[in-house]
Design an enzyme around this catalytic site. Structure first.
Site, short mmCIF file in Angstrom:
data_model
loop_
_atom_site.label_atom_id
_atom_site.label_comp_id
_atom_site.label_asym_id
_atom_site.label_seq_id
_atom_site.Cartn_x
_atom_site.Cartn_y
_atom_site.Cartn_z
N LEU A 625 -55.42 41.45 17.94
CA LEU A 625 -55.01 42.09 16.69
C LEU A 625 -54.99 41.11 15.53
O LEU A 625 -55.30 41.47 14.40
CB LEU A 625 -53.62 42.72 16.85
N GLU A 700 -47.66 35.82 27.21
CA GLU A 700 -47.50 35.07 28.45
C GLU A 700 -48.74 34.32 28.92
O GLU A 700 -48.65 33.22 29.48
CB GLU A 700 -47.07 36.03 29.58
#
Length: 734
Positions: A625, A700
């Site tokens: 994004l 993560e």
């Protein structure tokens, strides 16, 4: 007007942070504010025999000292203390509940004074006597008491027999120590007394609604009685998923004294909170001479507290990476006299994949295969747990792009063969994998006739860039400049959101924004089409878009009316839409992000000092994004991975059950001098199955595989295989 999604957009909250306008939980001022200082237990297990607060109460400006024997009522049932991410099994810790001591550093009293310095001094005047009981804090000495926990990965085939018959076998233990969170922002809560038993609680948390529900449950309050706000968070990465004890203590004091109270934990006191649990990872691999796997077994033995069973998936990652007809995974826990562990960036994967990828490197050495070639021969196109295809998996491309950028083809596989002056040079690599999770999130958008939109949601931004992602998606969906978008987050009164963790918030919140924006688009299209002599008359609503402040036909953008004119015709000054976005359950595909990590180390041959001089991380995580903040996320994960490999270790004196390095002078983390070149490559990975935008999340995956890549590079440089982390110079020189 440029599209914002997929571009390197600067943080919309950046100016507030660098100018100091952003306020954190311990910075909100209010009249008559009191300050609390926590008194901690100095034994790991037992009970309080005597707790004398009289000397502390004599200190001028001390208002009260709260203890288990002197406090307002607290809920007495376990269920009342279980927040939405609490372990299923066990009894959550209850600060100041009774005289029992469960771990060293447990809060046993709260001194409340007119100022923090007085509270801190008076805390030294609280006299405590204990009845100590036998205790245990050493995982390795208690290893034989490990108890198995349920795991989602069922055995396949007969791994034991296949291992015994394998032409080439590797089996070893890899030990990852406990690691403690050290976010920049200290854990803090400011509980503002609003009168009539109502509070506004400013808390450092990853989930304001989780904390709000928890406090209402613990203190028997109605939802309207407690509002929780956390506009900015100075780092959390799992440590703020559950409500920490300072929020209970601040709320308890505010209710007891009918005054506003602030509790800020010291850096040392934060070592009494959750931590990444120490694990002993036993990995066994059996392979044919050509490198294809016959069997994989992975057993993890991890620390938990005696009062809760905390566990994460350390052992199933091979099922998603490497083909093998036989596999067995198990996870065991050892209950010790410590605080309950908590999530820390990529929980389970950061530790479990580290062991797996070190083992794969050792197998490659035994087979005399290039480490990438071994992984390609074992590559799995399906998640073997349920024999499922992936929504997308560009891991092969990660290997190729990462290897090319790193220069892997120039690697001499012989140990100790590469040098730079007096330093040995090592090149290592590893694979990373994480889940692509999605959660229900609601968003409210208010569009005003002047072309401004406010987007609000209870989601937290823990520093990962949620403010910016929400603004980007809203700007594109509403056809407005990003400067015309304001974002409100992390207030329990806003539309619902889960705790922010697991790398799910970007994908989840973005699609909630799209849903609310779609409702606004439909309403604007209806107004625009009904205008006299409308250029959009006869255009089907699905063919109408919002673009550059107008309502326009997608195929002919000259046919458009301004948003302001459409709203004027509809006789509205504002349009407000709220949308809860839920993702349909789909068990037909596996959802994961992947990476290939390449590391270069240089090791002083005489002193054993290790420098990580280069890291290349090639990431496949669907659509990115924001390439600017996304790259920052991966770089942060790499730095943390360097810490796991070479620096981080919580040291416990098991004679006293006490942490010895509860500070950031002796608890080592990477600093600027430890961080050199980091190259982040985003591999193009279209994914129209996982969600509308093809987003998977990045929080993560950046850390997973990094410690193993560094460990493998150290072996290549020195010929010494270190299986106990962190890799410190004493282990190399031993």
């Amino acid at each position: 007007m440029n599209a914002y999604v997929g571009t390197p957009t600067s943080r919309v909250d950046g100016r507030a942070k660098v100018t100091g306008a952003a306020k954190y939980a311990g910075e909100f001022a209010t009249d008559g504010l009191l300050h609390g200082f926590v008194v901690e237990a100095t034994i790991p297990r037992g009970r309080i025999a005597r707790l004398d607060t009289s000397e502390a109460l004599k200190v001028k400006r001390v208002v009260d000292v709260l203890t288990h024997a002197h406090r307002p009522p607290l809920a007495d049932k376990d269920e009342a203390w279980k927040d939405e991410v609490a372990p299923e099994k066990g009894s959550p810790f209850r600060p100041l509940y009774d005289d029992r001591i469960k771990f060293n550093g447990q809060p046993i009293a709260l001194v409340v004074a007119e100022d923090w310095e007085t509270a801190k001094f008076a805390a030294t005047r609280v006299h405590v006597e204990y009845e100590q009981e036998p205790f245990a804090t050493d995982l390795e000495s208690e290893r034989g008491k490990a108890a198995k926990v349920d795991q989602p990965h069922k055995p396949r085939g007969d791994a034991t027999t296949a291992l015994a018959r394998a032409a080439v076998r590797h089996e070893a233990d890899y030990v990852i120590p406990s690691e403690h969170h050290n976010p920049m922002e200290l854990y803090a809560t400011t509980a503002v007394w609003d009168g009539g038993g109502r509070l506004t609680v400013y808390d450092k948390t990853q989930g304001v609604q989780n904390v709000q529900k928890f406090l209402c449950s613990v203190f028997g309050k109605k939802p309207d009685d407690i509002r929780v706000i956390s506009p900015y968070v100075g780092g959390a990465f799992g440590s703020g998923l559950r409500p920490q004890h300072q929020v209970v203590l601040a709320t308890l004091a505010a209710l007891a004294l009918k005054r506003s109270v602030r509790v800020v934990l010291t850096r040392q006191q934060m070592y009494g909170l959750g931590f990444r649990p120490m694990t002993i990872e036993r990995v066994a691999l059996g392979a044919k001479p050509d490198g294809t796997l016959d069997a994989v077994t992975h057993e993890a033995i991890a620390v938990t507290s005696r009062y809760e069973d905390f566990s994460r998936n350390d052992t199933g990652w091979a099922e998603q990476l490497y083909k093998s007809p036989n596999s067995h995974h198990s996870h065991k826990l050892v209950g010790l006299d410590v605080a309950t562990p908590c999530d820390m960036r990529a929980p389970g994967a950061a530790t479990g994949v580290c062991a797996l990828e070190c083992a794969m490197d050792e197998l490659a050495v035994a087979l005399k295969l290039d480490p990438i070639e071994l992984r390609l021969r074992c590559y799995s196109d399906r998640d073997q747990t349920g024999d499922l295809p992936y929504t997308s998996k560009q891991l092969r491309e990660c290997y190729a792009r990462g290897a090319e950028a790193f220069g892997w083809s120039r690697r001499n596989p012989a140990l100790r063969s590469m040098r730079d002056g007096k330093e040995l040079v090592g090149w290592g690599m590893a694979t990373g994998v994480w889940e692509a999770l999605q959660m229900p999130v609601a968003v409210r958008i208010v569009l005003t006739a002047n072309g401004h939109a406010e987007v609000s949601c209870a989601a937290s931004d823990i520093g990962t860039g949620t403010y910016t992602i929400v603004a980007q998606v809203a700007a594109d969906a509403l056809g407005l400049p990003i400067e015309n978008i304001s974002v409100k987050l992390a207030d329990s009164t806003l539309p619902q959101a889960p705790v922010e963790g697991g790398s799910w918030m970007a994908a989840s919140s973005a699609h909630a924004v799209l849903g609310a924006a779609e409702e606004i688009r439909r309403e604007l299209a209806r107004y625009a089409k009904a205008m006299p002599a409308s250029p959009l008359a006869g255009v089907d609503a699905p063919d109408i878009i919002l673009l550059e402040g107008t309502v326009a036909k997608a195929a002919d953008r000259s046919r458009a009316v301004s948003i302001a004119d459409a709203m004027r015709h509809g006789q509205v000054e504002r349009i407000e839409k709220e949308k809860l976005n839920e993702f349909a359950e789909d068990k037909s595909h596996a959802r994961n992000t992947h990476s290939a990590v390449f590391a270069e180390v240089k090791v002083d041959e005489e002193l054993g000092v290790i420098r990580v001089t280069r890291v290349v991380s090639a990431i496949a995580a669907g659509r990115i994004l924001n390439t600017k903040t996304g790259r920052s996320q991966i770089m942060g994960g790499v730095v943390w991975g360097i810490g796991m490999a070479l620096h981080e270790e919580t040291l416990m004196d098991h004679r006293f059950g006490r942490i010895m390095n509860a500070n950031i002078a002796e608890y080592h983390i990477p600093v600027n001098a430890d961080v050199h070149d980091i190259d982040v490559i985003f591999v193009d990975e279209p994914d129209d199955h996982i969600n509308r935008l093809g987003v998977k999340g990045l929080g993560e995956i950046g850390i997973v595989g990094v410690p193993a890549a560094i460990a493998n590079a150290v072996y290549h440089a020195t010929g010494k295989r270190i299986r106990r982390f962190p890799i410190t110079l004493d282990k190399l020189l031993d």
